[in-house]
Every structure is written in structure tokens, then in C-alpha cells.
Design a protein around this motif. Structure first.
Motif, PDB file in Angstrom:
ATOM      1  N   ASP A  99       0.908  -1.370  -0.187  1.00  0.00           N
ATOM      2  CA  ASP A  99      -0.100   0.059   0.107  1.00  0.00           C
ATOM      3  C   ASP A  99       0.835   1.313  -0.023  1.00  0.00           C
ATOM      4  OD1 ASP A  99      -2.292  -1.439  -0.116  1.00  0.00           O
ATOM      5  OD2 ASP A  99      -2.689  -1.457   2.133  1.00  0.00           O
ATOM      6  N   ASP A 100       2.007   1.088   0.390  1.00  0.00           N
ATOM      7  CA  ASP A 100       2.979   2.250   0.302  1.00  0.00           C
ATOM      8  C   ASP A 100       3.717   2.251  -1.003  1.00  0.00           C
ATOM      9  OD1 ASP A 100       5.376   3.911   0.814  1.00  0.00           O
ATOM     10  OD2 ASP A 100       5.393   3.707   2.930  1.00  0.00           O
ATOM     11  N   ALA A 101       3.271   3.162  -1.888  1.00  0.00           N
ATOM     12  CA  ALA A 101       4.141   2.913  -3.158  1.00  0.00           C
ATOM     13  C   ALA A 101       5.391   3.064  -3.215  1.00  0.00           C
ATOM     14  CB  ALA A 101       3.394   3.924  -4.259  1.00  0.00           C
ATOM     15  N   GLU A 102       5.947   4.438  -2.432  1.00  0.00           N
ATOM     16  CA  GLU A 102       7.326   4.560  -2.333  1.00  0.00           C
ATOM     17  C   GLU A 102       8.244   3.447  -1.680  1.00  0.00           C
ATOM     18  OE1 GLU A 102       8.094   8.374  -0.983  1.00  0.00           O
ATOM     19  OE2 GLU A 102       6.625   9.475  -1.923  1.00  0.00           O
ATOM     20  N   LEU A 103       7.619   2.726  -0.599  1.00  0.00           N
ATOM     21  CA  LEU A 103       8.390   1.637   0.097  1.00  0.00           C
ATOM     22  C   LEU A 103       8.457   0.672  -1.057  1.00  0.00           C
ATOM     23  CD1 LEU A 103       9.716   0.367   2.477  1.00  0.00           C
ATOM     24  CD2 LEU A 103       7.502  -0.171   3.309  1.00  0.00           C
ATOM     25  N   ALA A 104       7.229   0.023  -1.359  1.00  0.00           N
ATOM     26  CA  ALA A 104       7.220  -1.037  -2.320  1.00  0.00           C
ATOM     27  C   ALA A 104       8.240  -0.638  -3.571  1.00  0.00           C
ATOM     28  CB  ALA A 104       5.691  -1.164  -2.888  1.00  0.00           C
ATOM     29  N   GLU A 105       8.293   0.397  -4.083  1.00  0.00           N
ATOM     30  CA  GLU A 105       9.365   0.524  -5.474  1.00  0.00           C
ATOM     31  C   GLU A 105      10.610   0.398  -4.577  1.00  0.00           C
ATOM     32  OE1 GLU A 105      11.228   3.411  -8.559  1.00  0.00           O
ATOM     33  OE2 GLU A 105      10.602   4.301  -6.622  1.00  0.00           O
ATOM     34  N   SER A 106      11.008   1.208  -3.534  1.00  0.00           N
ATOM     35  CA  SER A 106      12.415   1.035  -2.795  1.00  0.00           C
ATOM     36  C   SER A 106      13.030  -0.400  -2.513  1.00  0.00           C
ATOM     37  CB  SER A 106      12.444   2.006  -1.733  1.00  0.00           C
ATOM     38  OG  SER A 106      11.703   1.478  -0.639  1.00  0.00           O
ATOM     39  N   VAL A 107      12.156  -1.363  -2.492  1.00  0.00           N
ATOM     40  CA  VAL A 107      12.388  -2.792  -1.982  1.00  0.00           C
ATOM     41  C   VAL A 107      12.275  -3.839  -3.039  1.00  0.00           C
ATOM     42  CG1 VAL A 107      12.192  -2.182   0.471  1.00  0.00           C
ATOM     43  CG2 VAL A 107      10.492  -3.329  -0.846  1.00  0.00           C
ATOM     44  N   SER A 108      11.554  -3.108  -4.377  1.00  0.00           N
ATOM     45  CA  SER A 108      11.450  -3.917  -5.411  1.00  0.00           C
ATOM     46  C   SER A 108      12.796  -4.803  -5.955  1.00  0.00           C
ATOM     47  CB  SER A 108      10.694  -3.294  -6.625  1.00  0.00           C
ATOM     48  OG  SER A 108      11.802  -2.122  -7.176  1.00  0.00           O
ATOM     49  N   MET A 109      12.730  -5.856  -6.613  1.00  0.00           N
ATOM     50  CA  MET A 109      13.802  -6.385  -7.127  1.00  0.00           C
ATOM     51  C   MET A 109      14.650  -5.689  -8.213  1.00  0.00           C
ATOM     52  SD  MET A 109      14.689  -9.480  -5.920  1.00  0.00           S
ATOM     53  CE  MET A 109      13.864 -10.782  -4.734  1.00  0.00           C
ATOM     54  N   ALA A 110      13.575  -4.866  -8.969  1.00  0.00           N
ATOM     55  CA  ALA A 110      14.157  -4.239 -10.162  1.00  0.00           C
ATOM     56  C   ALA A 110      14.990  -3.036  -9.624  1.00  0.00           C
ATOM     57  CB  ALA A 110      13.038  -3.701 -11.133  1.00  0.00           C
TER      58      ALA A 110
END
Length: 298
Positions: A99-110
Motif C-alpha cells: 500500500d506504500d507505493a514509495e516503500l514498495a518501489e524502494s524494495v522492488s527487485m528491479a
């Protein structure tokens, strides 16, 4: 009344533990190493004079950052000796991470693979500034640089990452749609269906760690990637199936071969098609995909 009491040092550490783990994990890409860093942070924290600590959160983040930097330098040597491609350790994350878009992107594999191309100090500065919005003065104290130097490092790291990250944020619904198309094609052996969801320049990275079979180098191009995936299961005459899950805050699949757990695959999507596939098969990296790991930016 309970006779149990908790000392102030323990209370502070427990209160910030999830934040400290997230900082260490984003810097290292390894949950096992992040846990070791937290242990080292605790040992130093209990020796601190709390009366002299004005901001406990900042002080703990400072210790964690320094220990992570030490660990990063040793990890570089380990990666050089690693068999095949190296991918971050995947984490099963709670819904609030997604739900936290910034956190999800920061820990994404990519993105974490992009962070791997930074120097240790650049990665530390970028993570602290971009993911956790920590001020330049605090970062300077953590990395033992001047605020002016930290600003220059942050600018250089941001420019490097922006040149390699997806051009725009992709909504989870688009990622899930692409993942569903990928899953259907894989499970039915539909080569054309797989080609339809893969971008022409798609890159597949597989991590077996020398324990499980994997491609030693990234596979580039839709045709090669599709034939590697479909051809591999076809030659072995096995049933390849996927179970939707959320890994590192993003939609992913747990892949099974003839019903047996085989690995975790995450994707990068741009313009509705898959541009990156990241498949972790190394059993040593799959110990944290059964129970949720709490991550936070606060």
C-alpha cells in the motif's frame, strides 16, 4: 501488576527495529545480512550513554548505516565468488508494504538490482535520502562525510539510478495483469501467449547460487526468454505452476514444479509488458517467503 520491566535501551531498539531492518535490507539486499547488522547494532546500542543521545532514532539509524557499510564491502567479495547471477533475497511482505507505493518501489527487485550498481557509499546515501527522507546533516554523520559531500554523492547516485529505473511508476493492477498473462502462458505451455506479454528487450535473471540449475548469465530478448521458460519445462516433461503472492511489496509468483516449491519470480513492467524477470531458486535465499516480514520507512 506484572513484575517484568523493560529497560529504556531495549524499548527504544524494539520500537525502531523494523525501520532498522528495512534500512539494512535496502542497503544489502540480504535479509540474513540485515539480521546480522541488527545484532551488531544492538551490541553497540546497549553500550551507548542514553543520556547523551538527543535523537534515539537518528542514532540507531547511524549505527545501522555504518554496520551495513562494513557488511557491504565484504558482500562485494562474496558476490564476486558467487556462482551465476546474484539476486536480492526475496521477502514475503505484509499488505501495508504494497500500500506504500514509495516503500514498495524502494524494495522492488528491479530497483535493488540498480542499487547494486552503486558504490557502497552512494548506495547508503541514496537509500537514506530517497527511501527514508533523512536530512543531509544526519546522513553526513552516518557516513562520516561533510553535508556538502553528501549532497554531491546524492545527486550523482540519483542521476545514476534514474537513468536505469522504470520511466514511470506502474500501478499494481497493471503488474498483476501482466503476471496473470505470464502465469497462464507458462502453465499451458503457450509460447505465443508468452511472447505477447514479454517486451522485445525483456531480460531474465535466474539465481540458483550453484545449488539449483540456472542460467549463468542474464537471458536477453523475448524469443530467447520464452523458449528458455517453455522449452525448459517441456524438455523435462514437468508441470510448472504458479501461485500469486506479494514479494518485496510487489505482485509475484511462487513457482512449483510438479507441485513442489521451486522458487519465486518477480517482474518489472513497462507499458503493460514485462521488461524484467527475476527468478530466485537458491534455497538459501528462500527462507523468508513463508511468513510476512514487516518493513517500514518510519
Amino acid at each position: 501488576m506484572s513484575g517484568h520491566t523493560t529497560d529504556p535501551a531495549t524499548e527504544a531498539f524494539v520500537a525502531h527495529r523494523n525501520l532498522l531492518f528495512t534500512v539494512a535490507y535496502e542497503m544489502l539486499g540480504s535479509a540474513a545480512d540485515a539480521e546480522d547488522v541488527l545484532q551488531e547494532t544492538w551490541l553497540r546500542w546497549v553500550k551507548a550513554d542514553l543520556g547523551q543521545v538527543r535523537d534515539q532514532r537518528a542514532y540507531l539509524v547511524r549505527i545501522t548505516t555504518r554496520q551495513s557499510l562494513n557488511r557491504l564491502r565484504t558482500m562485494t567479495r562474496r558476490k564476486e565468488a558467487y556462482v551465476g547471477s546474484w539476486l536480492p533475497e526475496p521477502l514475503l511482505t505484509a499488505p501495508d508494504v504494497a500500500d506504500d507505493a514509495e516503500l514498495a518501489e524502494s524494495v522492488s527487485m528491479a530497483l535493488m538490482l540498480v542499487l547494486d550498481t552503486l558504490s557502497p557509499i552512494e548506495r547508503a546515501v541514496f537509500v537514506l535520502r530517497e527511501a527514508f527522507d533523512i536530512g543531509y546533516d544526519e546522513i553526513a554523520a552516518a557516513v562520516r562525510k561533510s553535508p556538502a559531500a553528501v549532497r554531491q554523492i546524492a545527486h550523482r547516485a540519483r542521476r545514476h539510478v534514474n537513468a536505469r529505473r522504470p520511466r514511470e511508476a506502474v500501478p499494481p493492477s497493471m503488474t498483476r495483469a501482466a503476471l496473470e498473462s505470464f502465469q497462464r502462458a507458462v502453465e499451458t505451455g503457450d509460447l505465443q501467449g508468452l511472447l505477447d506479454v514479454l517486451a522485445p528487450e525483456v531480460v531474465l535473471v535466474t539465481d540458483g547460487g550453484g545449488v539449483k540449475q540456472s542460467a549463468r548469465r542474464p537471458i536477453i530478448g523475448a524469443e530467447k526468454v520464452a523458449r528458455f521458460i517453455i522449452g525448459g519445462s517441456g524438455k523435462a516433461e514437468v508441470a510448472l505452476t504458479g501461485d500469486p503472492t506479494v514479494i518485496n511489496g510487489n505482485p509475484a509468483l511462487v513457482l512449483r514444479v510438479d507441485g513442489a516449491f521451486d522458487g519465486v519470480i518477480t517482474i518489472r513492467v513497462e507499458d503493460g509488458r514485462i521488461t524484467g524477470l527475476y527468478y530466485v531458486r537458491n534455497p538459501e535465499k528462500l527462507t523468508r517467503v513463508e511468513s510476512e516480514i514487516p518493513l517500514t520507512r518510519r
